[in-house]
Design an enzyme around this catalytic site. Structure first.
Site, PDB file in Angstrom:
ATOM      1  N   LYS A  95      72.173  -4.082  -7.330  1.00 17.71           N
ATOM      2  CA  LYS A  95      72.050  -2.669  -7.720  1.00 17.71           C
ATOM      3  C   LYS A  95      70.672  -2.181  -7.300  1.00 17.71           C
ATOM      4  O   LYS A  95      69.668  -2.875  -7.536  1.00 17.71           O
ATOM      5  CB  LYS A  95      72.221  -2.587  -9.243  1.00 17.71           C
ATOM      6  CG  LYS A  95      72.227  -1.192  -9.828  1.00 17.71           C
ATOM      7  CD  LYS A  95      72.423  -1.286 -11.352  1.00 17.71           C
ATOM      8  CE  LYS A  95      72.528   0.079 -12.011  1.00 17.71           C
ATOM      9  NZ  LYS A  95      72.736  -0.052 -13.479  1.00 17.71           N
ATOM     10  N   SER A 171      76.283   2.908 -14.977  1.00 17.30           N
ATOM     11  CA  SER A 171      75.614   3.198 -13.723  1.00 17.30           C
ATOM     12  C   SER A 171      75.734   2.092 -12.675  1.00 17.30           C
ATOM     13  O   SER A 171      75.409   2.329 -11.519  1.00 17.30           O
ATOM     14  CB  SER A 171      74.143   3.464 -13.995  1.00 17.30           C
ATOM     15  OG  SER A 171      73.534   2.299 -14.522  1.00 17.30           O
ATOM     16  N   SER A 195      76.113  -0.015 -18.960  1.00 21.50           N
ATOM     17  CA  SER A 195      76.113   0.234 -17.514  1.00 21.50           C
ATOM     18  C   SER A 195      76.633  -0.908 -16.651  1.00 21.50           C
ATOM     19  O   SER A 195      76.871  -0.713 -15.464  1.00 21.50           O
ATOM     20  CB  SER A 195      74.709   0.618 -17.048  1.00 21.50           C
ATOM     21  OG  SER A 195      74.512   1.991 -17.213  1.00 21.50           O
TER      22      SER A 195
END
Lengths: 532, 489
Positions: A95, A171, A195
């Site tokens: 990420k 996210s 997330s």
């Protein structure tokens, strides 16, 4: 089955036995990326095209050449009789909220778009040292602020591989979409309110938020520092176990990382659930939120298909010998989101102070009259809507005259939520649970733009995941079926501090018991399409 | 000063800690006034995305030393907090400091003022990190600023007093006393010029008998004790004059202009700044074990104040004499070592020689007692020769000066240069009569009643021997011969 669809465990085993090379696995994975991902997220794109709507768009930066060098190195070491480590040749994504030396580390924001990190985040470093091959950096909500991936400044934003009309969640949506689509067997995500778990549920993969402090945050671009947890995204429980074993453990660079020894997670994986006490709480079967117009508290049951999947999972576990405890009270669950609104924003506003155009990152190209003007223009142009909203609210609730009313109160609520968990996991208490079984999310994935823009509603996608972040306890989300739209449903197990081994053990038992179910044979649309 | 007003002053002191590395990273602590800019900078102290602070245990130890020396109550658990504000010298946009739960509170420091001893209460002692430094440049009409982060992240100790001080003299005495403590503990060089010790007085005045404190002003950029004292005096007078003329003091930060010797407004602070403090989530609470505190307490050196008391008692020194010696630990050590090595020399003599001649040489050369070539051994050797009459005071000063230059012993210098004191009574009698013979006019005047001329005649004898004659013997002999002359007249 293609190499890129193998589990991390299978890949590492084949690579170790030199039945396939790390390079072959890498090329197969890069090929998958080229087939399903479409153009990467980038700055300056206003509109997506209809063609974009067919692809996953997980990546911001694909670092193929860097990966080839590393894969060749793994193969060379194996040829020389060395053991490159437990992740030998396993392709993974990161990420883009973690810094990796020499690669762009953008946080999905214009303000860091040109930032190339001078050092590498500890969990990434550990995965690379274990022989893992980083493919690149994947998209996310700007600074992780969101639950759909739509707030990234890098467009096109990721889409759900099961149906690209839907969001992947967020996210860590780039991470879960990539793993679901065979673009790397593993991904390193972060979980501040859900997330990792929420997008894992939306994308039909396994996602774990470890205990706070179990995995180092060094090199993780901070959102809510007291809530942020790096964790694994994988397709199987075994892979999540493998990855957690590599990234967990004390890091001298992170004083909030704990010295508690890391157990051998794999050794207990197959221990089964016989005799384990697993709870169900009605407080996790509904969501409560404030009506934005009237201010009234509204209570809604969760999606019946999601609830049914959760109940089915309880039945499966009961049939394996677990004891299911009904009606476990978790009375402060619905305060999780409001308290999170306050705490995370106070920390976020402060964490964003450093992006001022002075040292690195975006600086306004316009003429500035003075320092204040430099700050205003740089931050005004560099940050997207979500960071701005969070800065405004964070500044407001931490102001001296409001701090007691909001921040200090939110911290008290946080303690109450923590107490809910302490009560149910207390080994000498009334419940003595080994885990709490809940739905991961109130609904399955929503369509692109369905909720985006309503930052209040968006947050309630995290209502069932955020309590674990407040309490610091671990949680894991597992795929538990598909709804009638063919979208994945996720269930969640929550445990006591450092009970990752128990959660993985339960998850593995559930996964193995449901291996034969029909929905397990289904593949995400973007992958299925390739076979046609 | 208008006697119907009472100044009320508290001090905020920032002392950098002399650790090897910075507060939260491994960067070295450099002399920032000399190092090339941005030599000691890493991702952590530059506030890069994703970095985390790691507490420097040595800094905690140093802070504990100071807190214990200041008789504070130590909190076994203290909490770091973020002080949020924007400025380019603050790379993270917040300073890691301590707020609600500082490391230590409620201490006191006894200080020695010209009016006597005084107890100054310490409100709190806490740990934080220093900021970087900005240099503003104006180049061909283009103004810009340069950022140097060498200083960013250096451990900083903030020491805040209660408003217990009531005169510029007390302010200076406290500041010097505290500096002395910091230097005794080896945690700070005390160099105000280099900015490693920064003293900011908060000054207000009120009518005598008033309970309520007046509006205060805070004085910044004071780089010497003299500036501190003068700025305090100026600010007190300014405030009193303002109130007397019917004006009001506005809360503000003032700077001190060392050239014009005046304060000037830097910034009005009508409302308290809101730094939006909250607990630093990147650091666990700072826990100091009781046993560690006790270990540090035991390892503290004897501090200036008790030493001052002891030196008076043990060696019969006067209050001021002792104060001069204890201000610097190395000086007091030098004194006590010398006394031990030369027990036959009265301790007061040692003290006088140190604060007189030795300090004179140190001041002229700019050296400190640690860097001079004179050791307590050499010094004791010299004073012993004076004591036994081998050389006189004047010769001793000459020998000391040479010793200071060369590091040679008094015996060597005296022998080489033939400086041994003339104590032979026959020789002295001959010298005295020679001087009387050569100066009949003066002798006559003396005999006519101008007795002050005896000193002049004494000086002539000493000059004749280049100062080597034993002065008390000379005086005795001169007396005798003059008496003979006056009676035989």
């Amino acid at each position: 089955m293609e190499l890129c669809d193998l589990s991390a465990e299978q890949i590492a085993s084949l690579v170790h036995k030199r039945e396939v090379s790390a390079r072959e696995v890498l090329e197969a994975t890069l090929n998958r990326v080229s087939l399903v991902d479409g153009r990467p997220g980038q700055l300056g794109i206003e509109e997506t095209t209809p063609d974009d709507e067919k692809y996953v768009h997980a990546f911001i930066s694909l670092t193929a050449e860097r990966a080839r060098v590393q894969a060749d190195e793994v193969d060379r070491r194996l040829a020389g009789g060395e053991d490159p480590g437990p992740l030998a040749g396993v392709p993974f994504t990161v990420k883009d909220i973690f810094v990796v030396r020499g690669t762009p580390s953008t946080a999905g924001s214009r303000i860091l778009a040109n930032f190339v990190a001078p050092y590498t985040a500890t969990p990434v470093e550990r995965m690379e040292q274990a022989g893992g091959i980083m493919l690149g950096k994947v998209n996310l909500d700007e600074f992780t602020y969101g639950s759909s991936n739509e707030s990234s400044a890098f467009i096109p934003t990721p889409r759900n591989p099961w149906n690209p009309a839907y969001v992947p969640g967020g996210s860590s949506g780039g991470s879960t979409a990539a793993v679901a689509a065979g673009e790397g067997a593993l991904s390193l995500g972060t979980d501040t309110a859900g997330s990792i778990r929420q997008p894992a549920a939306f994308c039909g993969v396994v996602g774990m938020k470890p205990t706070y402090g179990r995995v180092s945050r060094y090199g993780l671009i901070a959102f809510g520092s007291s809530l942020d947890c790096p964790g694994p995204v994988a397709r199987t429980v075994k892979d999540a176990t493998l990855m957690l074993s590599v990234i967990a453990g004390r890091d001298p660079h992170d004083q909030t990382s704990v010295t508690v020894p890391v157990p051998d997670y794999a050794s207990r994986l197959e221990a089964g659930v016989k005799g384990l006490r697993i709870g169900l709480s009605p407080d996790y079967f509904r969501i409560t939120f404030v009506d934005p117009h009237t201010g009234e508290l509204i209570e809604r049951p969760i999606d019946p298909e999601v609830l049914a999947a959760t109940r089915r999972a309880a039945d499966v576990l009961a049939s394996l010998g677990a004891e299911i405890i009904e009606d476990v009270p978790m009375p402060h669950t619905h305060y999780g989101i409001p308290a999170y609104f306050v705490i995370s924003r106070v920390e976020a506003a402060s964490n964003l102070h450093r992006y001022d155009g002075v040292k690195y990152g975006y600086r306004t190209p316009e003429y500035v009259t003075d320092l204040r003007d430099l700050y205003r223009k740089t931050r005004g142009q560099g940050f997207g809507l979500q960071p701005k909203l969070r800065i405004l609210m964070g500044m407001y609730v931490s102001a001296a005259q409001y701090s007691e009313q909001y921040y200090v109160r939110a911290l008290r609520v946080r303690s109450l939520i923590r107490r809910d968990f302490e009560t149910i996991f207390d080994p000498s208490g009334a419940y003595r649970l080994d885990a709490l079984l809940t739905p991961t999310t109130p609904t399955t994935a929503f369509t692109m733009q369905e909720v985006y823009g309503d930052s209040v509603l968006m947050q309630y996608a995290d209502e069932l995941t955020v309590p674990a972040n407040h309490a610091g306890v671990p949680g894991i989300s597992l795929p538990a079926g598909l709804d009638r739209k063919g979208l994945p449903i996720g269930i969640q197990f929550l445990g006591a501090d450092y009970a990752e081994a128990t959660l993985l053990q339960i998850g593995f038992a559930y996964e193995q018991a449901t291996l034969g179910e029909d929905w397990r044979k289904r593949k995400p649309q973007v992958v299925e399409r390739l076979a046609v | 000063m208008n006697a119907s007003y009472e100044p009320v002053i508290g001090l905020e002191i920032h002392a950098e800690l002399l650790t090897a590395s910075k507060m939260f990273c491994a960067c070295p602590v450099l002399d920032v006034t000399e190092a090339e800019p941005n030599r000691a900078v890493c991702p952590v102290c530059a506030g890069m995305p994703g970095v985390l602070p790691v507490i420097n245990q040595k800094a905690v130890e140093y802070a504990l030393r100071v807190a214990l020396a200041l008789n504070c109550e130590i909190f076994e658990t203290s909490i770091f907090a973020r002080k949020n504000y924007f400025y380019p010298d603050l790379p993270k946009g917040y300073q890691i400091s301590q707020y609600e739960f500082p490391l230590a509170r409620n201490g006191y420091l006894p200080v020695i003022t010209s009016a006597g001893e005084k107890i100054v209460r310490i409100r709190r002692v806490h740990l934080e990190e220093d900021t970087g430094k900005l240099t503003h440049v104006e180049d061909n009409g283009i103004a810009y600023s340069l950022v140097d982060l060498n200083r960013a992240g250096i451990p900083l100790l903030e020491i805040v007093t209660e408003p217990d001080l009531h005169s510029p003299d007390e302010v200076r005495a406290y500041a010097e006393g505290l500096r002395s403590v910091l230097r005794y503990l080896g945690v700070n060089s005390g160099d105000m010029q280099k900015g490693v010790l920064r003293i900011e007085p908060n000054i207000s005045v009120r009518k005598l008998g008033d309970e309520k404190l007046g509006t205060r002003t805070e004085v910044k950029n004071l780089n010497s004790f003299r500036a501190l004292e003068r700025a305090a005096a100026y600010e007190i007078e300014r405030q009193i004059a303002l109130l007397e003329s019917g004006g009001e003091v506005r809360q503000q930060t003032v700077g001190w202009d060392d050239v014009k010797q005046v304060t000037f407004t830097q910034r009005y602070k009508e409302t308290e700044d809101d730094y939006r403090y909250f607990p630093e989530p990147d650091l666990p609470p700072l826990v100091v074990e009781k046993s560690w505190i006790e270990e540090i307490r035991r390892s503290l050196p004897e501090l200036p104040y008790p030493r001052w008391k002891r030196l008076q008692q043990m060696y019969g020194l006067g209050s001021q004499e002792a104060a001069v010696l204890v201000a610097e630990r190395a000086v007091a050590d030098f004194f006590e070592d010398t006394v031990k090595l030369a027990p036959e020399v009265p301790a007061r003599q040692v003290a006088i020689w140190i604060s007189g001649s030795l300090f004179g040489l140190l001041n002229l050369s700019g050296k400190s007692i640690e860097t001079t070539r004179i050791t307590p051994e050499l010094f004791a050797g010299l004073l012993r020769q004076v004591e036994t009459g081998q050389i006189n005071q004047n010769t001793a000063k000459t020998v000391l000066a040479e010793m200071f230059e060369t590091g040679r012993s008094a015996t060597e210098i005296v022998t080489d240069r033939g400086l041994t004191q003339i104590s032979d009574e026959t020789a002295i009698a001959r010298l005295v009569s020679q001087v009387l013979d050569e100066n009949p006019a003066q002798v006559q005047e003396y005999l006519n009643g101008k007795t002050g001329l005896q000193n002049w005649l004494f000086g002539q004898v000493m000059r004749l021997t280049a100062g080597q004659a034993n002065p008390s013997l000379v005086r005795q002999e001169l007396n005798r011969q003059l008496k003979v002359l006056s009676t035989t007249r």
